[in-house]
Design a protein around this motif. Structure first.
Motif, PDB file in Angstrom:
ATOM      1  N   PRO A   1       0.843  -1.200   0.000  1.00  0.00           N
ATOM      2  CA  PRO A   1       0.000   0.000   0.000  1.00  0.00           C
ATOM      3  C   PRO A   1       0.878   1.249   0.000  1.00  0.00           C
ATOM      4  N   SER A   2       0.381   2.317  -0.656  1.00  0.00           N
ATOM      5  CA  SER A   2       1.221   3.487  -0.831  1.00  0.00           C
ATOM      6  C   SER A   2       1.447   4.213   0.495  1.00  0.00           C
ATOM      7  N   ARG A   3       0.639   3.890   1.505  1.00  0.00           N
ATOM      8  CA  ARG A   3       0.824   4.561   2.781  1.00  0.00           C
ATOM      9  C   ARG A   3       1.850   3.867   3.669  1.00  0.00           C
ATOM     10  N   ALA A   4       2.528   2.881   3.139  1.00  0.00           N
ATOM     11  CA  ALA A   4       3.600   2.251   3.926  1.00  0.00           C
ATOM     12  C   ALA A   4       4.585   3.344   4.324  1.00  0.00           C
ATOM     13  N   PRO A   5       5.131   3.287   5.537  1.00  0.00           N
ATOM     14  CA  PRO A   5       6.049   4.338   5.973  1.00  0.00           C
ATOM     15  C   PRO A   5       7.247   4.456   5.030  1.00  0.00           C
ATOM     16  N   LEU A   6       7.711   5.682   4.863  1.00  0.00           N
ATOM     17  CA  LEU A   6       8.885   5.938   4.030  1.00  0.00           C
ATOM     18  C   LEU A   6      10.049   6.324   4.948  1.00  0.00           C
ATOM     19  N   VAL A   7      11.155   5.607   4.788  1.00  0.00           N
ATOM     20  CA  VAL A   7      12.330   5.863   5.625  1.00  0.00           C
ATOM     21  C   VAL A   7      13.483   6.247   4.717  1.00  0.00           C
ATOM     22  N   ALA A   8      14.162   7.363   5.026  1.00  0.00           N
ATOM     23  CA  ALA A   8      15.285   7.789   4.186  1.00  0.00           C
ATOM     24  C   ALA A   8      16.603   7.422   4.854  1.00  0.00           C
ATOM     25  N   LEU A   9      17.518   6.867   4.054  1.00  0.00           N
ATOM     26  CA  LEU A   9      18.878   6.619   4.538  1.00  0.00           C
ATOM     27  C   LEU A   9      19.723   7.815   4.133  1.00  0.00           C
ATOM     28  N   ILE A  10      20.439   8.368   5.080  1.00  0.00           N
ATOM     29  CA  ILE A  10      21.294   9.507   4.755  1.00  0.00           C
ATOM     30  C   ILE A  10      22.660   9.273   5.398  1.00  0.00           C
ATOM     31  N   GLY A  11      23.689   9.794   4.771  1.00  0.00           N
ATOM     32  CA  GLY A  11      25.019   9.617   5.362  1.00  0.00           C
ATOM     33  C   GLY A  11      26.103  10.145   4.455  1.00  0.00           C
ATOM     34  N   ASN A  12      27.315  10.211   5.001  1.00  0.00           N
ATOM     35  CA  ASN A  12      28.480  10.669   4.230  1.00  0.00           C
ATOM     36  C   ASN A  12      28.810   9.664   3.140  1.00  0.00           C
ATOM     37  N   PRO A  13      29.477  10.112   2.069  1.00  0.00           N
ATOM     38  CA  PRO A  13      30.033   9.145   1.123  1.00  0.00           C
ATOM     39  C   PRO A  13      31.013   8.231   1.882  1.00  0.00           C
ATOM     40  N   ASN A  14      31.147   7.019   1.460  1.00  0.00           N
ATOM     41  CA  ASN A  14      32.062   6.045   2.074  1.00  0.00           C
ATOM     42  C   ASN A  14      31.670   5.607   3.486  1.00  0.00           C
TER      43      ASN A  14
END
Lengths: 761, 75
Positions: free
Chosen positions: A5-18
């Protein structure tokens, strides 16, 4: 697979290169991934699905790696725009997982502290915990979490698959409790500056007033872009001046507090995070000793040995793309030839359909499939170079060769592999972070003399240069052809940088990361993605080009042409052998009767000669043949006759086609190769039928040199144009086509005219 | 003096960094700021760029970029 379902939670991965973000992403999603593009920009959008311990499905968005939210590249801009919910249909993530390399904690935490300003529920993953442990670094995660406002702080080692389960568990908690990370406590100057800007914008009702998040206000104040506040908010142009005034006032307030507004953000976040980790990170001092990476760099970055190792590594990579790829390419060719031979008998009665299926459809599929081995092999090496950390070293060693024309050391590998094949090389420019350097590299790659030009050089050199000037000069000509593209690419690069894009000096700051052993899964997955992306995105275009050119070369294909050619063939043969036309007809009939009886696949010699003549007549009468004759005057200043012109035109989808096209037009059939003596002889014998040069040979040295130079420079590769269009846009593909083709024509004309002046025509 | 005028292997403390350009802000994001100890680790074989060590990491930058980082040599 059922669509979540489109309402599934969205989680973003963020971080430095490497920081190991990609490895973590692969480990979390188990390769249930989807790659696309953000609207309007050529930034890759990677997302995937993972399942939390409670069975909840979560969409994971892998944001581009970055050191700071300051947006000086499209990649970085995408990150801040995503997190502020400013990209079309893109949702604001429900939670952010900040991946932190705990062997370089403070620098990684700077980004985390910036992200906290967005107020999105968040957690930290202390990646590469195993390496940190080995170095004697101990982190008290409990107190760490406490000091960050209670968000989960989970040690992990994505490489070993350690900590993945606890990460998922913690993430479920984050999505439920929705705790953001504690924000920095700005000093009075910055806090006042933010207030000035926020209230000013609200007063002027700019950009939706109260809705402007703090993080975006900070970007407007802190980022040293030439246009303060520009491009961040929507709104009428007249609002712009007011916004600019507010930003300058806010900066003035920071200056008043004794801080440089462009330095304040980094200084204050570093101070803050330094205080956060104070006392909870214990480093059992092992100072003084050099790390493994430092010792390895002593060798790999040394003046002579380091350069030598780089050259050997690059030679190995190049040889693999150039030669090793030929093996699977051969298998694919055999496979497609087999398929063609297998279905051919069913279409005996329908020659047009047979030609469409075998030359058009199967040929078209084969045309893009044959690039796959090179793409896979090049991406194997590139991922290896990147994931080990050596790519940054190669860039460090080579940067000086590229910096003068707006490029940088990262352009070296794609440019070099251009000598094998432009298609995988254009795809490989994704490793270049600087978007302008990337587009210049994409533009220059097709100038490098790829392996498809080799048959043309071989044909022309062995047929004409070697017999007339000797093997040594022949070899020199071959070497020269490999240099032509490079020699032309240098001024092109200069003009493109200085005149067209007006780039002055670009900065090139590059981390030389810790050396690491790459994970096989990451390498294989990247290869697979590159191959699949190519087939999906460029396959149809390459297929379409092949089919269209097939049609132009096939139609109208009248029986009248076949009948007339047959008559002429028999008359000519009776003239030269003294047999009557009746005898020749009988001989032809006998040949076909024997062939049918024996079930032989090979036709008799007479039948074959006739077939080749008919193919030559059909190609001459085809739409492309007629067009070639019509535009031949354009190529006349280069000394090209209509056969060469048709060969040139037929070679626009793929330049190696020139050899088989010449084979057909010289009535030798498509199978005459670049080293076919019959083809060499037929070309050497051909003379001008009419005009001022009637009777003179067509293939003189200046013409031959002109043809080679033309092929060295011309944009004759549908696949390359298709990938340029996909990577940089149709405008760049069109520019590449026009620029290269014009240069090729000019160079061919210059060659022929200079040769004539020197009296070798 | 600026970082690129250090001798290879020499350590220095950053005293000033103009941060008026995106390139310089990138250096600051990596943690290059006043008070930080840097070491010129090496110069590329062709004379540019240079590799600087600070805060336990190694960063390549062109001499031009290094020119904005003012340092005072240690020892």
């Amino acid at each position: 697979m059922a669509k979540a379902p489109s309402r599934a939670p969205l989680v973003a991965l963020i971080g430095n290169p490497n920081a190991g973000k990609s490895t973590l992403f692969n480990a979390l999603t188990g390769l249930r991934q989807r790659i696309g593009n953000y609207p309007g920009v050529t930034v890759e959008r990677k997302s995937g699905w993972m399942t939390l311990p409670d069975g909840e499905r979560v969409e994971v968005l892998d944001l581009p790696g970055l050191y700071s939210l300051a947006a000086s590249s499209p990649d970085e801009r995408i990150v801040i725009d995503t997190l502020c919910g400013r990209i079309g249909a893109e949702r604001i993530p429900d939670a952010v997982v900040c991946v932190v390399d705990c062997t370089n904690l403070l620098r990684n935490l700077f980004l985390a502290s910036q992200v906290a300003e967005l107020g999105i529920p968040m957690m930290l993953v202390l990646n590469q915990a195993d390496v940190a442990r080995k170095r004697g670094v101990e982190i008290d995660t409990g107190r760490f979490s406490e000091r960050l406002g209670g968000i989960p702080v989970v040690p992990a080692s994505a490489w070993h698959g350690e900590g993945i389960a606890s990460l998922k568990g913690a993430l479920a908690g984050v999505l439920e409790k929705r705790t953001p990370m504690r924000r920095i406590l700005w000093n009075e100057g910055v806090a006042e500056a933010l207030r000035i800007l926020r209230e000013g914008l609200m007063r002027e009702k700019d950009g939706g007033a109260a809705a402007v998040p703090d993080a975006m206000l900070q970007r407007m104040i802190f980022d040293a872009t030439p246009d303060p506040g520009g491009g961040w908010l929507d709104g009428p142009a007249q609002a712009h001046t007011g916004r600019r005034r507010l930003v300058l006032a806010a900066r003035e307030r920071i200056r008043h507090a004794g801080l440089n507004p462009f330095a304040a953000e980094a200084v204050l976040h570093y101070e803050r995070m330094g205080a956060v980790i104070e006392g909870i990170v214990v480093e059992r001092a092992k100072e003084g000793g050099h790390t493994f990476s430092q010792r390895l760099d002593e060798v790999l970055l040394s003046r002579i040995l380091g350069t030598a190792i780089l050259l050997v590594a690059m030679a190995g990579m190049f040889a693999s793309v150039f030669w090793l790829a030929e093996i699977p390419k051969g298998w694919l060719e055999t496979l497609f030839a087999g398929i063609g031979a297998g279905i051919e008998p069913w279409m005996e009665e329908m020659p047009a359909l047979r030609s469409l299926v075998i030359e058009g459809v199967i040929g078209g599929v084969g045309a893009f499939m044959s690039f796959l081995p090179q793409i896979l092999i090049l991406f194997f090496f590139i991922t290896l170079l990147e994931n080990t950390g050596y790519m940054a070293r190669a860039a460090f060693l080579m940067d000086r060769l590229f910096s003068w024309c707006g490029l940088n050391g990262k352009c070296f590998v794609p440019m070099l592999s251009g000598y094998a094949c432009a298609v995988p090389s254009v795809l490989a420019t994704r490793t270049i972070e600087d978007p302008r350097a990337r587009v210049i590299t994409i533009f220059l790659i097709p100038f490098m003399s790829c392996s498809a030009r080799l048959p043309v050089y071989t044909l022309m050199t062995t047929a004409f240069v070697v017999p007339q000037a000797g093997a040594f000069k022949g070899a020199m000509v071959m070497v020269g052809m490999y240099l032509v593209g490079l020699v032309v690419a240098i001024p092109v690069a200069w003009v493109l940088t200085r005149v067209v894009l007006r780039i002055r000096v670009r900065s090139f700051v590059l981390e030389l990361p810790r050396y690491q052993i790459p994970r096989a899964r990451d390498v294989l997955w990247r290869m697979w993605q590159a191959g699949a992306e190519f087939v999906k995105r460029a396959g149809t275009i390459i297929f379409a080009i092949t089919v269209i050119v097939w049609a132009l070369l096939y139609f109208p294909h009248t029986t009248e042409t076949a009948v007339t050619t047959r008559k002429v063939f028999i008359e000519e043969l009776s003239g030269s052998t003294g047999k009557t036309p009746g005898q020749i007809e009988a001989a032809l009939a006998e040949e076909s009767a024997t062939a049918r009886q024996d079930g032989a696949t090979e036709a008799g010699p007479l039948t074959k000669a006739l077939e080749h003549r008919v193919s030559a007549a059909h190609i001459e009468d085809s739409y492309l043949g007629r067009f070639g004759k019509a535009v031949q005057p354009v190529f006349a200043p280069a000394g090209f006759d209509w056969k060469i012109t048709v060969g040139v035109l037929a070679s626009f989808p793929a330049r190696e086609v020139i050899v088989s096209t010449l084979g057909i037009t010289y009535s030798l059939g498509a199978e005459a190769g670049a080293d076919s003596d019959a083809l060499h002889a037929a070309m050497a014998k051909s003379t001008w039928k009419s005009g001022p040069r009637a009777g003179a040979p067509i293939f003189t040295i200046p013409v031959v040199m002109g043809i080679m130079v033309f092929f060295a420079l011309c944009s004759q590769c549908g696949a390359t144009l298709a990938v340029i269009a996909k990577e940089a846009g149709w405008r760049w593909a069109a520019a590449s086509f026009v620029c290269m083709t014009t240069l090729a024509w000019l160079a061919a004309v210059a060659c022929y005219q200079a040769g004539r002046l020197l009296g070798c025509a | 003096m600026d970082i690129s005028s250090l001798k290879v292997g020499q350590r220095a403390r950053v005293v000033h960094l103009h941060a008026s350009q995106p390139a310089e802000q990138r250096l600051m994001a990596l943690g290059l700021m006043p008070g930080v100890i840097v070491r010129l680790a090496r110069v590329a074989p062709l004379g540019d760029p240079i590799a600087i060590e600070f805060r336990g990491q190694c960063v390549s930058m062109r001499k031009r970029e290094a020119g904005v980082v003012e340092v005072e040599p240690l020892g």
